[in-house]
Design an enzyme around this catalytic site. Structure first.
Site, PDB file in Angstrom:
ATOM      1  N   TRP A  99       4.990 -12.459   9.590  1.00 17.29           N
ATOM      2  CA  TRP A  99       3.649 -11.891   9.782  1.00 17.29           C
ATOM      3  C   TRP A  99       2.628 -12.964  10.081  1.00 17.29           C
ATOM      4  CZ3 TRP A  99       4.627  -7.358  11.096  1.00 17.29           C
ATOM      5  CH2 TRP A  99       5.629  -6.614  10.461  1.00 17.29           C
ATOM      6  N   ASP A 167      -4.551 -12.575   5.296  1.00 20.84           N
ATOM      7  CA  ASP A 167      -3.806 -11.320   5.389  1.00 20.84           C
ATOM      8  C   ASP A 167      -3.182 -11.096   4.013  1.00 20.84           C
ATOM      9  OD1 ASP A 167      -1.967  -9.303   5.705  1.00 20.84           O
ATOM     10  OD2 ASP A 167      -0.813 -10.291   7.285  1.00 20.84           O
ATOM     11  N   LYS A 191       1.116  -0.785   0.831  1.00 21.33           N
ATOM     12  CA  LYS A 191       1.837  -1.387  -0.291  1.00 21.33           C
ATOM     13  C   LYS A 191       1.152  -0.946  -1.593  1.00 21.33           C
ATOM     14  CE  LYS A 191       3.524  -4.350   2.904  1.00 21.33           C
ATOM     15  NZ  LYS A 191       4.279  -3.798   4.012  1.00 21.33           N
TER      16      LYS A 191
HETATM   17  N1  PMP Z   1       1.188  -8.638   7.276  1.00 21.51           N
HETATM   18  C1  PMP Z   1       1.994  -8.494   6.218  1.00 21.51           C
HETATM   19  C2  PMP Z   1       1.948  -9.504   5.120  1.00 21.51           C
HETATM   20  C3  PMP Z   1       2.876  -7.404   6.153  1.00 21.51           C
HETATM   21  O1  PMP Z   1       3.678  -7.252   5.097  1.00 21.51           O
HETATM   22  C4  PMP Z   1       2.886  -6.459   7.208  1.00 21.51           C
HETATM   23  C5  PMP Z   1       3.767  -5.238   7.206  1.00 21.51           C
HETATM   24  N2  PMP Z   1       4.686  -5.124   6.275  1.00 21.51           N
HETATM   25  C6  PMP Z   1       2.040  -6.672   8.295  1.00 21.51           C
HETATM   26  C7  PMP Z   1       1.195  -7.758   8.284  1.00 21.51           C
HETATM   27  C8  PMP Z   1       2.004  -5.714   9.440  1.00 21.51           C
HETATM   28  O2  PMP Z   1       1.341  -4.610   8.984  1.00 21.51           O
HETATM   29  P1  PMP Z   1       1.189  -3.238   9.778  1.00 21.51           P
HETATM   30  O3  PMP Z   1       2.575  -2.687   9.933  1.00 21.51           O
HETATM   31  O4  PMP Z   1       0.305  -2.453   8.873  1.00 21.51           O
HETATM   32  O5  PMP Z   1       0.555  -3.533  11.083  1.00 21.51           O
END
Ligand code: PMP
Length: 356
Positions: A99, A167, A191
């Protein structure tokens, strides 16, 4: 049979919240929550409360805005870059996993010259870098507090006088944080906050309207959302409603402080088992182990069939590692009970007793 959901997200929420959400699908002041106008005063009250409860839960200072947008943390990567861009159009990013890498990629697309000043890619992201120098000639610093896929978590946040952006998708509301240390926090809801659909932004008011980006669609501009009290366009109505219910539940049960203690107890229980069980081994640096996502593998794949059958028979779901890393990942978000972790630990111990 009771299910024990160790899924990484969307994930378990409190049973009581599921029931209240289900009730509102049938009857929210005479309508279904799914059909109510977001401009109705009853729904405006929901949005207000959902924003205020975040402030209460995290002690958000008055000079911050709390917003619920759509697009997930994935759109957050771009929104963060566009809103934080200043004169240098440079930013420092820490690359601690999939991520974080995604955030870097999107920042570059948004026109940021990215300086990756710390990375754990050399060891397949199994640790949090500690030996790094934070650049000073950049507009902001970005990091990912918990690496959902690899199971590592910052125990100490980077220290800088520059605007700090995080994030926090997979560990927000799991522990106490000092919001004042950050200029911008963003997190997908799915989450510890609520169902998928909403994305939370906590942004310092002084950040708003200062972007130097020549490209700024209205939806990406946090200033516009703040001016419209998070109702610039149709918000993710149901997701925000359930987030409100979940935040009420969180605050009624001791808030993030109590969650942190619960999460520590769950982490201790499972990591102790991983370390003492001869069949298993953890995959992340011990000091960086996440309390939200616990990654481990079998030392000998010969036990895979028996282990998989045993945890499935015990009612456990969602234990497979992310498709990009394999092995096992036990996600233990706020709503997961210690009792569920005990069920997993018992299965692991039982397997060792039979096969070690
Ligand atoms: N950042 C983190 C730390 C994540 O865990 C996730 C998804 N699990 C994301 C970004 C991407 O998030 P989304 O699917 O809501 O776009």
């Amino acid at each position: 049979m009771k299910k024990h959901n160790f899924g990484a997200g969307p994930c378990i929420l409190p049973q009581e919240v599921f029931k209240q959400a289900a009730d509102a699908v049938i009857d929210f002041n005479g309508l279904s929550i799914l059909e109510v106008s977001h401009r109705h005063k009853d729904y405006e009250a929901v949005m207000d409360e959902a924003r205020n409860l975040v402030k209460q839960a995290l002690n958000v200072p008055d000079d911050y805005e709390v917003l619920y947008l759509q697009g997930g943390a994935t759109l957050g990567f771009t929104i963060a870059a566009l809103n934080m861009m200043r004169d240098t159009k440079r930013a420092g990013y820490m690359n601690t996993g999939t991520w974080a890498s995604g955030a870097i990629k999107e920042a570059k697309k948004a026109g940021i010259d990215v300086n990756v000043f710390a990375s754990s890619e050399d060891k397949n992201f199994n640790y949090i870098p500690k030996d790094y120098t934070i650049p000073t000639d950049v507009d902001y610093i970005h990091f990912t507090s918990n690496n959902t896929i690899f199971g590592t978590q910052f125990k100490e946040f980077p220290k800088t006088d520059l605007p700090l952006v995080c994030d926090m998708s997979s560990d927000i509301f799991s522990q106490e944080i000092n919001v004042a240390d950050f200029d911008l926090i963003y997190a997908g809801a799915q989450k510890n906050l609520g169902p998928a659909g909403a994305t939370l932004y906590i942004v310092k008011k002084s950040v708003l309207g200062k972007s130097t980006s020549t490209f700024m669609p209205s939806y990406m501009d946090l200033k516009i959302h703040a001016e419209k009290d998070s109702m610039f366009n149709t918000p993710p109505v149901f997701s925000v409603y359930v987030a409100m219910l979940n935040l009420r539940h969180l605050l009624a049960n001791g808030g993030v402080k109590a969650m942190a203690a619960r999460n520590k107890a769950k982490g201790d229980l499972l990591y102790n088992e991983i370390d003492s069980n001869p069949l298993f081994v953890g995959t992340t640096a011990v000091e960086d182990r996440s309390l939200m996502n616990v990654n481990f593998v079998l030392k000998d794949e010969a036990h895979k069939e028996a282990f998989d059958a045993a945890w499935k028979a015990a009612g456990i779901v969602g234990l497979n590692g992310h498709r990009s890393v394999g092995g096992y990942r036990a996600s233990m978000y706020n709503a997961l009970e210690l009792e569920s972790v005990q069920v997993l630990v018992d299965v692991m111990r039982d397997l060792a007793n039979k096969h070690a």
